[in-house]
Design a protein around this motif. Structure first.
Motif: not given
Ligand SMILES: *Cc1c(COP(=O)(O)O)cnc(C)c1O
Length: 465
Positions: A219-222, A251-252, A266-271
């Motif tokens: 889990x990284x930030x963008x 991705x805040x 192909x990113x699995x999930x993001x918010x």
């Protein structure tokens, strides 16, 4: 300007200045760049606070009528002018037809989020059906982690940045604890090298290669909220997938700031949240993404009636027909007033596109960097003179619009002087300022004024000592 687009931003600025017959430090260059800026009209879509209305202003120091220098879009974006009319539309509807508003009008409340979700999906490079608008960011992060973080005996770690945003750090800690695991052994942090402020992609990748077999979720930030570093999302994703990990991004600070291609990468999930670069107002409606490849396989751990397929949702038979993908993660009916403000902002974004915004952004931030380096680099001949180090990466591929500065002097007094003169930016004690020129509504002249006011602020602090 297009014929110059193959040059580095700094070369371009100097080249333009010499064509204008001025120095790149002159106000004339800022005015010229604004004049040439095809995105300039978008500033008119926002309320730019007047200096006289800011609570911090010292009226004796400023021209009352001027607009403030707003470099805080990384924290809270400005108010789009269409928010009020859109809110009025829904309030009028509520007043006139009450419950019938659920299925009537431009934004039927029961479908409020769905009316604007395609606009949102385009901004993050997602396909229709991969994005939902719901809840707040941290709530969405938890909901996604509940489905993607399924630790086993051998694969139980979550990999994240050492200095992740507190909410993300706590979310990860609590997810680990929720599974009865130990944070000490299951939370894996990547640190910058000694003496460095930002992370090297090669170091992130090598941790993934070394530890990947025990990592369940990366889990990284963008874009890192503090340093402004833009991570190499496709490379991190690819490295994670090679080791069989799920890879998700917060991705805040990236959404509405940099180009995103979540589907293609192909990113699995993001918010993400929507009140920073997306200007939806404090506590605005957050976004969540699950890649289509997981549409049928990854299911929500917690379910509400809004995850039930629309067709039969209201027949209330209590036999769950789960919507596929991220739509099935929705729990509650959407908050229409929050939909209105996000709608107004997304429409401004869609008067242009992220490619065009990013092109301006790269030049705007390069201009800020150029002026800071010129006026505030450490002066060998006069090392006592206040100076600032830019901790944000210098390559435009490695950053968004924000520059993070570390000053050689305590920042609080300087920050106060900036605020008195109508500059809004973010301060972190003891010596940090984060400056975010936003291409949607900031101008080159804002940058020019910021540098001038920063000079005044530093001078007034130094003389007071
Ligand atoms: C702004 C931000 C948050 C804030 O979370 P909310 O749930 O919206 O309060 C969380 N994580 C990151 C990385 C942020 O930048």
């Amino acid at each position: 300007m297009d014929t110059l687009s193959h040059m580095s931003p700094v070369t371009r600025l100097e080249h333009l200045a010499s064509e204008l017959g001025c120095s790149a430090l002159d106000e004339d260059l800022a005015l010229y760049l604004d004049n040439e800026d095809e995105l300039k009209p978008l500033r008119q879509c926002f309320h730019i606070p007047r200096i006289k209305d800011l609570p911090t202003t010292d009226q004796s120091l400023v021209n009352e009528e001027e607009e403030c220098v707003y470099f805080c879009g990384n924290s809270l974006g400005l108010l789009p002018k269409m928010v009020k009319p859109y809110l009025d539309e829904e309030l009028d509807k509520w007043a006139k037809m009450g419950v019938h508003g659920h299925f009537m009008g431009k934004r039927p409340w029961a479908l409020g989020d769905e009316c604007i979700v395609d606009l949102m999906a385009k901004l993050v490079g997602a396909e229709a059906g991969e994005v939902a608008l719901m809840n707040g960011l941290t709530v969405n992060l938890h909901l996604l982690m509940l489905s993607f973080y399924k630790p086993t005996k051998t694969r139980h770690k979550i990999l994240l940045e050492a200095k992740a945003f507190p909410s993300d750090h706590y979310a990860v800690e609590s997810q680990i604890q929720l599974h009865g695991l130990d944070v000490e052994t299951s939370m894996l942090l990547v640190h910058p090298r000694k003496g460095e402020e930002t992370l090297r992609t090669e170091d992130i990748v090598s941790v993934i290669e070394r530890e990947g077999d025990s990592i369940a979720v990366i889990l990284f930030s963008g874009v890192q909220y503090y340093t402004g570093q833009l991570f190499d999302i496709p490379k991190i994703t690819e490295a994670g997938h090679r080791k069989g990990c799920y890879v998700g991004f917060d991705l805040a600070h990236a959404v509405g700031n940099v180009e995103l291609y979540l589907h293609d990468w192909g990113v699995d999930f993001a918010c993400w949240c929507s009140y920073k670069y997306l200007n939806s107002g404090a506590g605005g409606l957050a976004g969540a993404f699950i890649h289509e490849k997981h549409g049928r396989s990854v299911k929500p751990s917690l379910v509400g009636w809004w995850g039930h397929e629309f067709k039969s949702r209201f027949s209330m038979e209590n036999k769950l027909q789960l919507s596929p993908g991220i739509d099935g993660f929705r729990l509650s009916n959407p908050p229409i007033l929050l939909v209105c403000s996000l709608h107004a902002s997304l429409e401004v974004f869609h008067q242009t596109d992220m490619k065009t915004l990013r092109k301006k952004s790269i030049l705007l931030t390069a201009y800020l960097e150029y002026l800071i380096k010129h006026y505030y680099s450490e002066n060998v001949a006069d090392p006592k003179k206040p100076h600032a180090k830019i901790i944000t990466p210098s390559r435009c591929e490695d950053r968004g619009c924000q520059l993070s500065l570390a000053f050689s002097v305590p920042i609080k007094a300087v920050y106060k002087e900036l605020a008195k003169r109508g500059v809004a930016c973010d301060m972190r004690e003891p010596n940090g300022l984060r400056i975010a020129p936003v291409p949607l509504y900031n101008s080159f002249h804002d940058v020019f004024r910021f540098i001038r006011i920063l000079g005044e602020a530093l001078a007034s602090v130094v003389t007071e000592e």
